[in-house]
Design a protein around this motif. Structure first.
Motif: not given
Length: 244
Positions: A125-130, A132-144, A182-191
């Motif tokens: 999941a990412y939050r798109l703001k302006g 910028e794309a901000v990752a909201l989740t952390t992968d459950h992988t061996l490399v992570q 959790s996060c807050t999605l402001q008007p104009g932002e995209t999940l």
């Protein structure tokens, strides 16, 4: 009112599509999104992702209410994932050709501008703001896990042959450990919710512009076409929630 746009494509290298997704605005200010990426030979992955999508959607639609507390919502999301886990494991026991099937899953519930996330595996999941794309989740992988332990860098992880090795998946074990956020999605932002067929192909710096094109066209095609243009090495699924 939330606006949801989603789509999936098998990509250019796969013979079938083992991704599944669902998303719906239930009533004013209340919506859910879900992306699953199946794993398991032959048609196992396709069955696992479809079952997870079906069960998680069923539990969410039966229990979501606009006035839910944060604790109740988190409990509902965890219950939905645990239910899907049990259904997939039961089906695999009943049909030995499906043994070992499992799936990633990332879900988001929007109550107004508040987003609650639940995920297992490496769908993101990412939050798109302006721009910028901000990752909201952390992968459950061996490399992570190795990155978190400081044993390798993110640049080193990108070149490892085991970079797709998942440490958690729905249906993989009797006990399912989900991660909530959790996060807050402001008007104009995209999940944005997506499978690895998107983020392994398309740089996240392109996501905001692609999301705007999707909104203009009313279709997820700009993301799917871009991932295929860059190789389409895996199934691609994109689900977008636009804030009011």
């Amino acid at each position: 009112m939330h606006k949801i746009i989603g789509g999936t494509d098998k990509g250019r290298m796969r013979v079938s599509n083992q991704d599944a997704f669902a998303g719906r605005a239930l009533e004013e200010g209340c919506a859910y999104l879900l992306v699953c990426d199946g794993l398991g030979g032959e048609n196992g992955g396709e069955v696992a992702s479809a079952l997870a999508c079906q069960e998680i959607t069923r539990v969410l639609e039966g229990g979501l209410r606009p006035d839910m507390t944060d604790r109740s919502l988190r409990g509902l999301l965890e219950s939905a994932f645990v239910t899907a886990n049990a259904v997939i494991r039961r089906r695999a026991r009943e049909d030995l050709s499906l043994a070992g099937m499992c799936t990633t899953a990332v879900a988001a519930v929007a109550l107004g501008g508040e987003i609650t996330l639940c995920h297992v595996g490496d769908s993101r999941a990412y939050r798109l703001k302006g721009e910028e794309a901000v990752a909201l989740t952390t992968d459950h992988t061996l490399v992570q896990m190795l990155i978190d332990e400081g044993k390798i860098t993110e640049d080193e992880a990108a070149d490892r042959p085991d970079r797709h090795h998942i440490t958690r998946a729905v249906g993989a074990e009797n006990y399912l450990d989900v991660e909530l956020g959790s996060c807050t999605l402001q008007p104009g932002e995209t999940l944005l919710l997506c499978s690895d067929g998107l983020y392994n192909m398309v740089d996240k710096g392109e996501y905001p512009a692609l999301a705007r094109r999707c909104l203009e066209e009313g279709s997820a095609a700009p993301f799917l076409e871009r991932a295929n243009q860059l190789g389409g090495a895996d199934n691609i699924t994109v689900l977008l929630l636009y804030g009011g």
